[in-house]
Design a protein around this motif. Structure first.
Motif, PDB file in Angstrom:
ATOM      1  N   SER A 101       0.498  -0.974   0.087  1.00 45.83           N
ATOM      2  CA  SER A 101      -0.423  -0.306   0.056  1.00 45.83           C
ATOM      3  C   SER A 101       1.081   1.310   0.463  1.00 45.83           C
ATOM      4  CB  SER A 101      -0.491  -0.513   1.149  1.00 45.83           C
ATOM      5  OG  SER A 101      -1.914   0.784   0.721  1.00 45.83           O
ATOM      6  N   PHE A 129       1.842   4.707   1.958  1.00 46.64           N
ATOM      7  CA  PHE A 129       2.132   5.569   3.215  1.00 46.64           C
ATOM      8  C   PHE A 129       2.741   7.010   2.729  1.00 46.64           C
ATOM      9  CE2 PHE A 129       0.518   1.165   4.588  1.00 46.64           C
ATOM     10  CZ  PHE A 129      -0.593   1.725   5.314  1.00 46.64           C
ATOM     11  N   THR A 185       0.751   6.918   9.190  1.00 53.06           N
ATOM     12  CA  THR A 185       0.148   5.577  10.110  1.00 53.06           C
ATOM     13  C   THR A 185       0.701   4.295  10.456  1.00 53.06           C
ATOM     14  OG1 THR A 185      -1.743   5.721   8.029  1.00 53.06           O
ATOM     15  CG2 THR A 185      -1.393   4.167   9.458  1.00 53.06           C
ATOM     16  N   TYR A 236      -5.268  -6.172  -2.635  1.00 53.38           N
ATOM     17  CA  TYR A 236      -5.738  -5.225  -1.431  1.00 53.38           C
ATOM     18  C   TYR A 236      -6.975  -6.281  -0.845  1.00 53.38           C
ATOM     19  CZ  TYR A 236     -10.271  -4.579  -3.729  1.00 53.38           C
ATOM     20  OH  TYR A 236     -10.971  -4.690  -4.444  1.00 53.38           O
ATOM     21  N   LYS A 284      -9.458  -6.769   1.706  1.00 54.96           N
ATOM     22  CA  LYS A 284     -10.728  -6.325   2.496  1.00 54.96           C
ATOM     23  C   LYS A 284     -10.833  -6.863   3.715  1.00 54.96           C
ATOM     24  CE  LYS A 284     -11.540  -1.988   0.043  1.00 54.96           C
ATOM     25  NZ  LYS A 284     -10.617  -1.275   0.957  1.00 54.96           N
ATOM     26  N   MET A 323     -13.353  -3.045   6.615  1.00 53.54           N
ATOM     27  CA  MET A 323     -11.299  -2.366   6.792  1.00 53.54           C
ATOM     28  C   MET A 323     -10.289  -2.733   5.843  1.00 53.54           C
ATOM     29  SD  MET A 323     -10.944  -2.387  10.654  1.00 53.54           S
ATOM     30  CE  MET A 323     -12.618  -2.509  12.120  1.00 53.54           C
ATOM     31  N   ASP A 324      -9.896  -1.867   5.368  1.00 57.45           N
ATOM     32  CA  ASP A 324      -8.458  -2.166   4.716  1.00 57.45           C
ATOM     33  C   ASP A 324      -7.772  -3.197   5.975  1.00 57.45           C
ATOM     34  OD1 ASP A 324      -6.600  -0.825   5.734  1.00 57.45           O
ATOM     35  OD2 ASP A 324      -6.923   0.680   3.852  1.00 57.45           O
ATOM     36  N   HIS A 380      -4.637  -2.736   6.466  1.00 57.05           N
ATOM     37  CA  HIS A 380      -3.295  -2.014   8.103  1.00 57.05           C
ATOM     38  C   HIS A 380      -4.314  -1.372   8.715  1.00 57.05           C
ATOM     39  CE1 HIS A 380      -0.347  -2.355   4.326  1.00 57.05           C
ATOM     40  NE2 HIS A 380       0.319  -3.122   5.367  1.00 57.05           N
ATOM     41  N   GLU A 381      -5.602  -1.252   8.129  1.00 59.74           N
ATOM     42  CA  GLU A 381      -6.930  -0.110   9.365  1.00 59.74           C
ATOM     43  C   GLU A 381      -6.767  -1.356  10.710  1.00 59.74           C
ATOM     44  OE1 GLU A 381     -10.235   0.941   7.270  1.00 59.74           O
ATOM     45  OE2 GLU A 381     -10.915   1.908   8.421  1.00 59.74           O
ATOM     46  N   PHE A 382      -7.165  -2.287   9.773  1.00 55.10           N
ATOM     47  CA  PHE A 382      -6.987  -3.584  10.741  1.00 55.10           C
ATOM     48  C   PHE A 382      -6.060  -3.873  11.652  1.00 55.10           C
ATOM     49  CE2 PHE A 382      -6.772  -7.858  12.294  1.00 55.10           C
ATOM     50  CZ  PHE A 382      -8.095  -8.045  12.183  1.00 55.10           C
ATOM     51  N   GLU A 420      -3.910   0.553  12.627  1.00 50.60           N
ATOM     52  CA  GLU A 420      -4.472   1.608  13.605  1.00 50.60           C
ATOM     53  C   GLU A 420      -5.553   0.710  14.368  1.00 50.60           C
ATOM     54  OE1 GLU A 420      -6.669   4.482  10.824  1.00 50.60           O
ATOM     55  OE2 GLU A 420      -5.132   3.708   9.109  1.00 50.60           O
ATOM     56  N   ARG A 421      -6.010  -0.523  14.273  1.00 45.76           N
ATOM     57  CA  ARG A 421      -6.788  -1.305  15.088  1.00 45.76           C
ATOM     58  C   ARG A 421      -6.683  -2.376  15.922  1.00 45.76           C
ATOM     59  NH1 ARG A 421      -9.261  -0.802  17.417  1.00 45.76           N
ATOM     60  NH2 ARG A 421     -11.454  -1.594  17.739  1.00 45.76           N
TER      61      ARG A 421
END
Ligand code: GDP
Length: 301
Positions: free
Chosen positions: A37, A39, A86, A135, A137, A145-146, A148-150, A153-154
Motif C-alpha cells: 500500500s 503511506f 499511520t 488489496y 478487505k 476495513m483494509d 493496515h487499518e485492521f 490502527e485497530r
C-alpha cells in the motif's frame, strides 16, 4: 533450484537458516504483495522489504519490519509538522521505500525489486507474486476495513467475519520457478493473508501439483507463533491447528512439517499428506532455523 513462497515474518526467519546451508544463488523467493500500500507518499511492500532486509542481514529482528538500529528523524518531523503517519517508518527504511516508489514510475514492481536486491548484494531471486495492485478487505463486526487499518490502527482487535481479495495475475517467471524447482517450500507464513493470495493466482496450484512441495506449519498447538492468522483462519472456517493448515494445503503437498507439540495430529494428517515430519519448528535462534532448514531440504542437500 529451490522456490520458496513467503510472507513477512515466519518464512524470512526460516530463510536465515536456509542461506546457511545452501548456496543463496539456488533460491527463488516468491513474495506476497497483497499487503502492499502507499503511506506518506511511499510504496510500502512490507513482505518484500522484510525479505530484502533479511537476506542482506539488516532486518530488525525485534519486529520483522524495517531495518535494525534505524533512526526515526523523518517520522518524528512529519508528525511535528502535522503529517500524521499511520506507519512508523525508519529513515533508512524510508530511503528504500522512496527508491522503490521512484522506480515504480517507469518499471513493474518485479523490476524495481530486482534492482533493489542487486543493490543490497542479494544473490537469491526475489519475485513479487504479481505486478498488479490488489488489496485485502477485512469484514469485521465494526465494518469493512483494509488490511493496515485492521492490523495497525485497530491492532487486529475487531472480530473478523470474512476476508476478501482481488485475484491478480502472477508476475512473469512465477509459474516456471514453481514447475522447474527441485523443491518448492511453503514457509511458516500466514496461510490466509500471505500464502493464500499466492496460491489463489491462476495456474499456481497446477504448477505446485507438478512439483515436489514441502510446507511448514505456522501454527503450533492451537495458536500462531505470532500475528493474526488464528482470527483469519477461523473466519474462513478453518480449524486453527496444523491439521487445519494441512487441510488447506493437502491437494498439492508432498511433505508437511509440524511441531513436536503437535504429535497428536500426526496420524490424522498422514491420511491427507504422504510424508509428515515432526520436529521443533519454533525458530528462536539460528540453530533452530538451520535445523528446520535441514529437515525441509533433507532429500536435496
Ligand atoms: P506476516 O506477513 O507478517 O503476517 O508474516 P508471515 O505470513 O510470514 O508470518 C506469519 C506467520 O508466521 C504466523 O502465522 C506465525 O505463526 C508464523 N511464524 C512466525 N514465527 C514462526 C516460527 O518460529 N515457527 C513457526 N512454525 N511459525 C512461525
Amino acid at each position: 533450484m529451490i522456490t520458496i513462497l513467503s510472507g513477512g515474518t515466519g518464512t524470512p526467519k526460516l530463510l536465515q537458516g536456509i542461506i546457511q546451508i545452501i548456496n543463496p544463488k539456488k533460491l527463488t523467493i516468491i513474495a506476497n504483495t497483497l499487503e502492499n500500500s502507499y503511506f506518506s507518499g511511499v510504496c510500502v511492500a512490507a513482505d518484500i522489504d522484510t525479505i530484502l532486509y533479511t537476506l542482506s542481514g539488516i532486518i530488525n529482528e525485534k519486529t520483522w519490519y524495517g531495518i535494525a538500529d534505524d533512526t526515526f528523524i523523518t517520522h518524528e518531523t512529519l508528525k511535528e509538522i502535522g503529517c500524521g503517519e499511520t506507519l512508523k517508518i525508519g529513515d533508512r527504511d524510508r530511503a528504500f521505500k522512496i527508491q522503490k516508489t521512484l522506480l515504480l514510475d517507469k518499471n513493474p514492481l518485479s523490476k524495481a525489486v530486482d534492482i533493489q536486491r542487486k543493490a543490497l548484494g542479494i544473490e537469491s531471486l526475489i519475485i513479487p507474486m504479481s505486478n498488479e495492485e490488489s488489496y485485502i478487505k477485512i469484514k469485521t463486526d465494526e465494518g469493512e476495513m483494509d488490511f493496515h487499518e485492521f492490523l495497525v490502527e485497530r491492532r487486529g482487535e475487531p472480530e473478523v467475519h470474512d476476508l476478501i481479495y482481488q485475484n491478480v495475475e502472477p508476475s512473469p517467471g512465477i509459474i516456471e520457478s514453481i514447475e522447474d524447482a527441485d523443491m518448492v517450500v511453503i514457509g511458516p507464513s500466514n496461510p490466509v493473508t500471505s500464502i493464500g493470495p499466492i496460491i489463489s493466482m491462476d495456474d499456481v496450484v497446477d504448477a505446485l501439483k507438478k512439483s515436489y512441495v514441502t510446507a511448514v506449519s505456522p501454527i503450533i498447538g492451537d495458536v500462531p507463533v505470532s500475528g493474526p492468522a488464528a482470527k483469519f483462519m477461523s473466519a474462513l472456517g478453518h480449524e486453527v491447528s496444523c491439521l487445519g493448515v494441512a487441510a488447506m494445503y493437502h491437494d498439492f503437498l508432498d511433505k508437511f512439517i509440524i511441531d513436536l507439540e503437535d504429535t497428536k495430529y500426526q496420524k490424522k494428517i498422514e491420511k491427507l499428506i504422504s510424508e509428515v515430519v515432526v520436529t521443533n519448528t519454533n525458530m528462536k535462534n539460528i540453530e533452530d532455523k538451520m535445523m528446520l532448514a535441514r529437515s525441509i531440504l533433507g532429500e536435496i542437500l
